[in-house]
Design an enzyme around this catalytic site. Structure first.
Site, PDB file in Angstrom:
ATOM      1  N   TRP A  31      14.790  83.997  31.751  1.00  0.00           N
ATOM      2  CA  TRP A  31      15.825  84.021  32.786  1.00  0.00           C
ATOM      3  C   TRP A  31      16.549  85.366  32.688  1.00  0.00           C
ATOM      4  O   TRP A  31      16.974  85.764  31.593  1.00  0.00           O
ATOM      5  CB  TRP A  31      16.789  82.854  32.550  1.00  0.00           C
ATOM      6  CG  TRP A  31      17.967  82.820  33.479  1.00  0.00           C
ATOM      7  CD1 TRP A  31      17.938  82.914  34.836  1.00  0.00           C
ATOM      8  CD2 TRP A  31      19.347  82.678  33.115  1.00  0.00           C
ATOM      9  NE1 TRP A  31      19.221  82.828  35.340  1.00  0.00           N
ATOM     10  CE2 TRP A  31      20.102  82.692  34.301  1.00  0.00           C
ATOM     11  CE3 TRP A  31      20.022  82.543  31.895  1.00  0.00           C
ATOM     12  CZ2 TRP A  31      21.491  82.571  34.318  1.00  0.00           C
ATOM     13  CZ3 TRP A  31      21.398  82.417  31.913  1.00  0.00           C
ATOM     14  CH2 TRP A  31      22.119  82.430  33.108  1.00  0.00           C
ATOM     15  N   ASP A  58      18.320  76.834  25.205  1.00  0.00           N
ATOM     16  CA  ASP A  58      19.009  76.879  26.497  1.00  0.00           C
ATOM     17  C   ASP A  58      18.471  75.682  27.288  1.00  0.00           C
ATOM     18  O   ASP A  58      17.290  75.647  27.650  1.00  0.00           O
ATOM     19  CB  ASP A  58      18.679  78.201  27.213  1.00  0.00           C
ATOM     20  CG  ASP A  58      19.358  78.315  28.564  1.00  0.00           C
ATOM     21  OD1 ASP A  58      20.004  77.332  29.010  1.00  0.00           O
ATOM     22  OD2 ASP A  58      19.247  79.379  29.195  1.00  0.00           O
ATOM     23  N   LYS A  73      22.255  72.016  37.642  1.00  0.00           N
ATOM     24  CA  LYS A  73      21.071  71.534  38.378  1.00  0.00           C
ATOM     25  C   LYS A  73      20.984  70.023  38.378  1.00  0.00           C
ATOM     26  O   LYS A  73      20.814  69.401  39.425  1.00  0.00           O
ATOM     27  CB  LYS A  73      19.781  72.094  37.777  1.00  0.00           C
ATOM     28  CG  LYS A  73      19.896  73.438  37.120  1.00  0.00           C
ATOM     29  CD  LYS A  73      19.932  74.566  38.114  1.00  0.00           C
ATOM     30  CE  LYS A  73      20.273  75.858  37.388  1.00  0.00           C
ATOM     31  NZ  LYS A  73      19.907  77.047  38.085  1.00  0.00           N
TER      32      LYS A  73
HETATM   33  N1  KET Z   1      19.793  78.992  31.702  1.00  0.00           N
HETATM   34  C1  KET Z   1      18.726  79.065  32.528  1.00  0.00           C
HETATM   35  C2  KET Z   1      17.371  79.018  31.932  1.00  0.00           C
HETATM   36  C3  KET Z   1      18.927  79.152  33.906  1.00  0.00           C
HETATM   37  O1  KET Z   1      17.865  79.188  34.678  1.00  0.00           O
HETATM   38  C4  KET Z   1      20.223  79.195  34.429  1.00  0.00           C
HETATM   39  C5  KET Z   1      20.446  79.360  35.868  1.00  0.00           C
HETATM   40  C6  KET Z   1      21.295  79.093  33.530  1.00  0.00           C
HETATM   41  C7  KET Z   1      21.033  79.002  32.170  1.00  0.00           C
HETATM   42  C8  KET Z   1      22.737  79.118  33.928  1.00  0.00           C
HETATM   43  O2  KET Z   1      23.143  78.269  34.870  1.00  0.00           O
HETATM   44  P1  KET Z   1      24.687  77.874  34.999  1.00  0.00           P
HETATM   45  O3  KET Z   1      24.914  77.673  36.432  1.00  0.00           O
HETATM   46  O4  KET Z   1      25.503  78.985  34.413  1.00  0.00           O
HETATM   47  O5  KET Z   1      24.833  76.639  34.204  1.00  0.00           O
HETATM   48  N2  KET Z   1      19.551  79.812  36.648  1.00  0.00           N
HETATM   49  C9  KET Z   1      19.596  79.978  38.103  1.00  0.00           C
HETATM   50  C10 KET Z   1      20.864  80.516  38.652  1.00  0.00           C
HETATM   51  C11 KET Z   1      21.314  81.813  38.094  1.00  0.00           C
HETATM   52  O6  KET Z   1      20.529  82.758  37.946  1.00  0.00           O
HETATM   53  O7  KET Z   1      22.533  81.901  37.784  1.00  0.00           O
HETATM   54  C12 KET Z   1      18.381  80.791  38.533  1.00  0.00           C
HETATM   55  O8  KET Z   1      17.585  81.222  37.680  1.00  0.00           O
HETATM   56  O9  KET Z   1      18.189  80.951  39.744  1.00  0.00           O
END
Ligand code: KET
Length: 473
Positions: free
Chosen positions: A194, A275, A311
């Site tokens: 990511w 994660d 999510k």
């Molecule tokens: N870890 C991973 C692996 C991940 O894909 C995301 C979010 C997050 C943590 C963080 O999400 P949060 O909303 O802070 O709990 N991924 C999607 C959104 C982004 O990039 O912020 C994405 O990959 O599209």
């Protein structure tokens, strides 16, 4: 530039205008003219008085003090949504960010979330500060969801859980802990990973390097490479692992492979750092998606786990998640928790309450908990259906004999198509399909109705743009 200079001047002017009237008028203001006078100049060494007819004002002749700040590049993921907004074509499709949409391509607020919110309104809950570590009921619920309520790490109170600003904020807090208490330690991250992982560790001033993960030849896991790189890392490194639904590849190790990963981590005294952003969202089952974390914790290892409810509960904008540190004793967990709080206090003081209460209310009520599970299964199921439909469309249209079945093997929100940067750019420029430049497609934002169009875009980009990059399937 001129407008920037004038706006600087008008900012100075408004500063002057906000002075008490008697000070402002000190013999300098005449009817029909505006003279902001020397007092502004004295306060503002960058300014110089200019006269425009009867109007004189201070204009910044010198450049802004922020002149040295260059334009930041757009974020590789969230920047896609900005580009999508600016695209005026009717056919446009935003398959960039990992945020679930319905078949009608609308954002989805879970019904169970609305119910929990109504309950909160009815109860008339207050908005006072939470403790630094967050809502106690949330912290309990989140650790139990992750490890299982009967897990010895929970029973023996060996987990330090602190509510964080969703997955990102929780990872950042853990990074700060590593920076402060493990100076010089290295974090190993998968290649690819990511995009924000690197930013998080860079900003926390934690060194990182990559371990092999994706094998373009097999469009699968480079397991031997992964094991070799984890083995070669300096003893006591932190190994960042995606608990399930690896982002961006959608490729997870098998249970047997997880055992081997655990073996080499133990052998090298590394510390696993999970994660977990997709628990329950990948397979539809909260327990199945936590299997990797539970497998490693069952070996008695100390480990870190960042969680997100963006999510699986669709609480993207509520910023709700947690950092859990499993320690070898309850005493160590208490101390670690106290230090996490100490790190959080000057960063953001204490976390927001709304999302924490939603999670705690849902998990704490058996009926709501079951409703959540059903909705999670529904979302995971819709993604699987669209994945199948995309595969069917690609296979039916592509006469080259290319095997697209890897799309069906991938799990989670994304499909890692193998499209190169230029091919991904063609998707956007020619087809108005907005995706990240690494060829990742957010299947969670795709509808069955759009599969044919997307297949056309992919096939055109794949077969007609650029030469496949070395190693690309
Ligand atoms: N870890 C991973 C692996 C991940 O894909 C995301 C979010 C997050 C943590 C963080 O999400 P949060 O909303 O802070 O709990 N991924 C999607 C959104 C982004 O990039 O912020 C994405 O990959 O599209």
């Amino acid at each position: 530039m001129a407008s920037a200079m004038l706006s600087f001047a008008s900012a100075a002017a408004s500063a002057s205008a906000s002075l008490p009237v008697h000070e402002n008028l000190k013999g300098k203001t005449k009817i029909g003219s505006v003279n902001f006078g020397s007092s502004v100049q004295e306060r503002n060494p960058f300014g110089k008085t200019k006269h425009f007819g009867r109007v004189s004002m201070t204009v910044a002749v010198n450049v802004s003090r922020f002149e040295g700040i260059t334009m930041a590049p757009p974020d590789p993921i969230l920047g896609v949504s900005e580009a999508f907004k600016a695209d005026t074509d009717e056919k446009k499709l935003n398959l960039g960010v990992g945020a679930y949409r319905t078949e009608e391509l609308q954002p989805y607020v879970l019904k169970v979330v609305k119910k929990a919110e109504n309950l909160m309104l009815e109860r008339g809950e207050n908005k006072e500060y939470l403790p630094i570590e967050g809502l106690a009921a949330f912290n309990k619920a989140t650790a139990e969801l992750l490890f299982g309520a009967e897990n010895p790490v929970i029973k023996q109170q060996r987990v330090a859980t602190v509510q964080g600003l969703s997955g990102t904020g929780s990872l950042r807090l853990a990074a700060a802990l590593i920076e402060r208490y493990f100076p010089g330690a290295k974090v190993l991250i998968s290649s690819p990973t990511w995009g924000n992982h690197k930013n998080i560790f860079n900003d926390a001033r934690v060194q990182w390097s990559e371990y092999r993960y994706y094998d373009p030849k097999t469009v699968g896991l480079d397991f031997d490479g992964m094991i070799a790189d984890i083995k070669a890392a300096p003893e006591g490194s932190f190994i960042l692992l995606h608990g399930c639904a690896h982002n961006p590849t959608g490729i997870d190790p098998t249970p047997e492979q997880w055992e081997k990963i655990a073996d080499v981590i133990q052998e090298k005294n590394h510390i696993p750092f999970f994660d977990v952003a997709y628990q329950g969202f990948a397979s539809g089952s909260l327990d199945a998606d936590a299997a990797s974390v539970r497998l490693l914790s069952a070996r008695g290892m100390e480990l870190l786990v960042a969680q997100s409810y963006s999510k699986n509960l669709g609480l993207y904008a509520e910023r709700i998640g947690a950092i859990n540190v499993v320690c070898s004793s309850a005493d160590a967990a208490t101390r670690v928790k106290s230090q996490l709080k100490r790190l959080a206090r000057p960063m953001y003081s204490n976390p927001p309450v709304h999302g924490a209460k939603i999670v705690a209310n849902i998990v704490g009520d058996p009926a709501l908990f079951n409703e959540w599970k059903a909705e999670m299964e529904m979302m995971a199921g819709r993604i699987k259906n669209v994945r199948q439909k995309l595969y069917d469309s690609l296979s039916a249209k592509d006469k080259s004999g290319k095997d697209w079945s890897f799309i069906l093997k991938q799990i989670g929100m994304f499909s890692f198509t193998g499209l190169s940067k230029t091919q991904s750019e063609n998707m956007t420029k020619k087809w108005h399909v907005h995706i990240t430049k690494d060829g990742r497609i957010s299947v969670a934002r795709l509808s069955s109705a759009k599969c044919e169009y997307l297949a056309d875009a992919i096939l055109d980009s794949y077969h007609n743009v650029g030469l496949p990059e070395i190693g690309q399937q």
